[in-house]
Design a protein around this motif. Structure first.
Motif, PDB file in Angstrom:
ATOM      1  N   MET A 130     -67.375 -39.768  83.182  1.00 39.64           N
ATOM      2  CA  MET A 130     -66.059 -40.145  83.706  1.00 39.64           C
ATOM      3  C   MET A 130     -64.950 -39.422  82.948  1.00 39.64           C
ATOM      4  O   MET A 130     -63.964 -38.978  83.538  1.00 39.64           O
ATOM      5  CB  MET A 130     -65.877 -41.653  83.609  1.00 39.64           C
ATOM      6  CG  MET A 130     -66.785 -42.454  84.544  1.00 39.64           C
ATOM      7  SD  MET A 130     -66.561 -44.241  84.370  1.00 39.64           S
ATOM      8  CE  MET A 130     -64.846 -44.411  84.872  1.00 39.64           C
ATOM      9  N   ASP A 132     -65.179 -36.510  81.514  1.00 38.21           N
ATOM     10  CA  ASP A 132     -65.178 -35.114  81.953  1.00 38.21           C
ATOM     11  C   ASP A 132     -64.521 -34.960  83.321  1.00 38.21           C
ATOM     12  O   ASP A 132     -63.802 -33.984  83.575  1.00 38.21           O
ATOM     13  CB  ASP A 132     -66.608 -34.569  81.998  1.00 38.21           C
ATOM     14  CG  ASP A 132     -67.229 -34.430  80.614  1.00 38.21           C
ATOM     15  OD1 ASP A 132     -66.471 -34.446  79.622  1.00 38.21           O
ATOM     16  OD2 ASP A 132     -68.465 -34.316  80.532  1.00 38.21           O
ATOM     17  N   GLN A 133     -64.769 -35.937  84.209  1.00 41.46           N
ATOM     18  CA  GLN A 133     -64.155 -35.888  85.535  1.00 41.46           C
ATOM     19  C   GLN A 133     -62.643 -36.025  85.438  1.00 41.46           C
ATOM     20  O   GLN A 133     -61.898 -35.317  86.118  1.00 41.46           O
ATOM     21  CB  GLN A 133     -64.725 -36.991  86.422  1.00 41.46           C
ATOM     22  CG  GLN A 133     -66.166 -36.760  86.840  1.00 41.46           C
ATOM     23  CD  GLN A 133     -66.723 -37.913  87.656  1.00 41.46           C
ATOM     24  OE1 GLN A 133     -66.069 -38.947  87.825  1.00 41.46           O
ATOM     25  NE2 GLN A 133     -67.933 -37.741  88.165  1.00 41.46           N
ATOM     26  N   SER A 136     -61.206 -32.876  84.188  1.00 41.02           N
ATOM     27  CA  SER A 136     -61.177 -31.866  85.243  1.00 41.02           C
ATOM     28  C   SER A 136     -59.995 -32.083  86.165  1.00 41.02           C
ATOM     29  O   SER A 136     -59.308 -31.136  86.547  1.00 41.02           O
ATOM     30  CB  SER A 136     -62.484 -31.903  86.039  1.00 41.02           C
ATOM     31  OG  SER A 136     -62.461 -30.958  87.080  1.00 41.02           O
TER      32      SER A 136
END
Length: 285
Positions: A130, A132-133, A136
């Motif tokens: 989560m 990393d998302q 991003s």
């Protein structure tokens, strides 16, 4: 008797270790032998908690290992008098389990008085995914899938922490993009953006990364460079826009000419104090 007291203390410790949804095990400080493990941790190895007793701690991450992990921090956790010191915590990717774990380690006195290491951990794999998302979404332009102004600021800040030198920003603005969109539709403008990004990447400038700052503004960050090299890249970009761009949309070919503004910024230690990167770059263009 002393044996009964030790057994009672061990049973109380086991009850404590079974409380909560974290993995926990205790090892002998000197030998690495597992003295106790809770039922949250053991199933990762396909075992029961009592089957863990007597195993060496290093075999839990590498079954073929013969001694303590090279980065084992236990020696750093002793106090000045050789007793238990302050605990530490860290995040670690366990290749064997394919999990991200948040771990903590503390040197303690075991129920029989010997030095021991108590290791606790819990699974943060979903949390990391989560995170990393979210990173991003925060740091990458969703249309073009490339780093944005926030990622540039983040990278510049990291470079400042490591006192990196020789950084330059080659900034450029596709000056007629809005007019192209109005005349031919957004598909033409979007394709020109993609072609421009691909062309700049194809220059293969060493130690560089391209960012999309705003709609028609880009920035190529160069590291370990000189002003002369950065100026050379800026000239190449300017010269490319003196020629047309062949764009194919819906089986039609368009010959597109566009102007471009280009500038070069040298990065000094005060640069990242100005968090409004888009405004700063826009002023240079």
């Amino acid at each position: 008797s002393m044996a009964a007291q030790l057994d009672n203390a061990a049973q109380m410790t086991r009850k404590f270790m079974e409380f909560g949804d974290v993995g926990m095990y205790v090892t002998d400080y000197h030998t690495g032998e597992i003295l106790m493990a809770n039922s949250f941790y053991a199933p990762l190895l396909g075992a029961k908690a009592e089957e863990m007793i007597g195993l060496k701690c290093w075999t839990l991450t590498d079954p073929d290992a013969q001694t303590f992990c090279s980065n084992c921090p236990r020696k750093e956790l002793l106090s000045a008098d050789g007793g238990p010191g302050e605990p530490i915590s860290w995040e670690n990717y366990n290749l064997r389990f394919n999990l991200w774990l948040r771990c903590s380690l503390q040197v303690i006195r075991w129920v029989d008085g010997r030095l021991a290491c108590m290791i606790t951990f819990y699974d943060i794999t979903r949390e990391r995914a989560m995170r990393d998302q979210l990173a991003s979404l925060a740091y990458y332009d969703p249309q073009m899938g490339m780093p944005n102004a926030y990622k540039l600021l983040h990278d510049l800040d990291e470079a400042q922490q490591t006192m990196e030198t020789g950084q330059f920003l080659v900034c450029f603005d596709i000056a007629t993009l809005r007019r192209l969109n109005n005349a031919y539709g957004r598909a033409i403008g979007d394709e020109l953006l993609q072609m421009t990004a691909h062309w700049v990447r194809d220059l293969k400038v060493p130690n560089s990364e391209l960012y999309r700052i705003e709609g028609d503004e880009f920035c190529l960050r160069m590291r370990n460079a000189s002003f002369e090299k950065a100026a050379g890249v800026a000239r190449a970009i300017h010269e490319r826009f003196q020629h047309f761009w062949p764009i194919h949309i819906s089986k039609k070919e368009f010959t597109i000419y566009s102007g471009v503004w280009v500038s070069v910024l040298g990065i000094d230690e005060d640069f990242v104090d100005d968090e409004n990167i888009p405004t700063l770059i826009e002023r240079t263009l």
